[in-house]
Design a protein around this motif. Structure first.
Motif, PDB file in Angstrom:
ATOM      1  N   GLU A   1       0.862  -1.310  -0.115  1.00  0.00           N
ATOM      2  CA  GLU A   1      -0.005  -0.009  -0.048  1.00  0.00           C
ATOM      3  C   GLU A   1       0.840   1.166  -0.028  1.00  0.00           C
ATOM      4  O   GLU A   1       1.910   1.332   0.721  1.00  0.00           O
ATOM      5  N   PHE A   2       0.431   2.143  -0.672  1.00  0.00           N
ATOM      6  CA  PHE A   2       0.804   3.550  -0.619  1.00  0.00           C
ATOM      7  C   PHE A   2       1.084   4.286   0.709  1.00  0.00           C
ATOM      8  O   PHE A   2       0.182   4.234   1.393  1.00  0.00           O
ATOM      9  N   VAL A   3       2.207   4.879   1.048  1.00  0.00           N
ATOM     10  CA  VAL A   3       2.246   5.611   2.377  1.00  0.00           C
ATOM     11  C   VAL A   3       2.316   6.842   1.884  1.00  0.00           C
ATOM     12  O   VAL A   3       1.768   7.791   2.278  1.00  0.00           O
ATOM     13  N   ALA A   4       3.582   7.436   1.181  1.00  0.00           N
ATOM     14  CA  ALA A   4       3.718   8.901   0.979  1.00  0.00           C
ATOM     15  C   ALA A   4       4.499   8.843  -0.444  1.00  0.00           C
ATOM     16  O   ALA A   4       5.331   8.006  -0.665  1.00  0.00           O
ATOM     17  N   ALA A   5       4.642   9.993  -0.952  1.00  0.00           N
ATOM     18  CA  ALA A   5       5.311  10.317  -2.267  1.00  0.00           C
ATOM     19  C   ALA A   5       5.713  11.781  -1.996  1.00  0.00           C
ATOM     20  O   ALA A   5       5.168  12.811  -1.461  1.00  0.00           O
ATOM     21  N   ILE A   6       6.804  12.205  -2.899  1.00  0.00           N
ATOM     22  CA  ILE A   6       7.399  13.599  -2.896  1.00  0.00           C
ATOM     23  C   ILE A   6       7.831  13.489  -4.412  1.00  0.00           C
ATOM     24  O   ILE A   6       8.307  12.812  -5.015  1.00  0.00           O
ATOM     25  N   SER A   7       7.646  14.992  -4.649  1.00  0.00           N
ATOM     26  CA  SER A   7       8.042  15.414  -6.053  1.00  0.00           C
ATOM     27  C   SER A   7       9.455  15.698  -6.076  1.00  0.00           C
ATOM     28  O   SER A   7      10.416  15.723  -5.032  1.00  0.00           O
ATOM     29  N   TRP A   8      10.173  15.920  -7.478  1.00  0.00           N
ATOM     30  CA  TRP A   8      11.642  15.823  -7.777  1.00  0.00           C
ATOM     31  C   TRP A   8      12.342  16.896  -6.603  1.00  0.00           C
ATOM     32  O   TRP A   8      13.368  16.707  -6.028  1.00  0.00           O
ATOM     33  N   ASN A   9      11.547  17.983  -6.345  1.00  0.00           N
ATOM     34  CA  ASN A   9      12.209  19.059  -5.626  1.00  0.00           C
ATOM     35  C   ASN A   9      11.514  19.076  -4.171  1.00  0.00           C
ATOM     36  O   ASN A   9      11.986  20.145  -3.517  1.00  0.00           O
TER      37      ASN A   9
END
Length: 123
Positions: free
Chosen positions: A45-53
């Protein structure tokens, strides 16, 4: 190309852990990255994500307000600060990197995966 997740361990409920994901073999400074987890007997399951910057972050409802995702592109490393941990947070946590610049909740958007680090929360 390798992603190395670390920082897992055994903590009591209410405690904190900080996971790290170190990348080697190429830079991921232009890639969205994310954390996923898999509890025993359950799917990933997905927890967290962040963009390139680091300008955009996304969280699963179950961790929102307790977890913070961040990255240091100079160190080619991503982090997951986990606070107020609960027994239901127990899982193997995986870091991943996408080809796109933004993070995503769908694991199919990621092509590089770390080996996982075990987080166990005791009640």
């Amino acid at each position: 190309v390798q992603l190395q997740a670390s920082g897992g361990g055994l903590v009591q409920a209410g405690g904190s852990l900080r996971l790290s994901c170190a990348a080697s073999g190429r830079t991921f400074s232009n890639s969205g990255m994310g954390w996923f987890r898999q509890a025993p007997g359950k799917g990933r399951e997905f927890v967290a994500a962040i963009s390139w910057n680091g300008g955009n972050t996304y969280y699963a409802d179950s961790v929102k307000g307790r977890y913070t995702i961040s990255r240091d592109n100079a160190k080619n490393t991503m982090y997951l600060q986990m606070n107020t941990l609960k027994p239901e947070d127990t899982a193997v946590y995986y870091c991943a990197a996408a080809l796109t610049a933004v993070g995503a909740t769908d694991p199919r958007r990621y092509i590089y995966w770390g080996q996982g680090t075990l987080v166990t929360i005791s009640s």
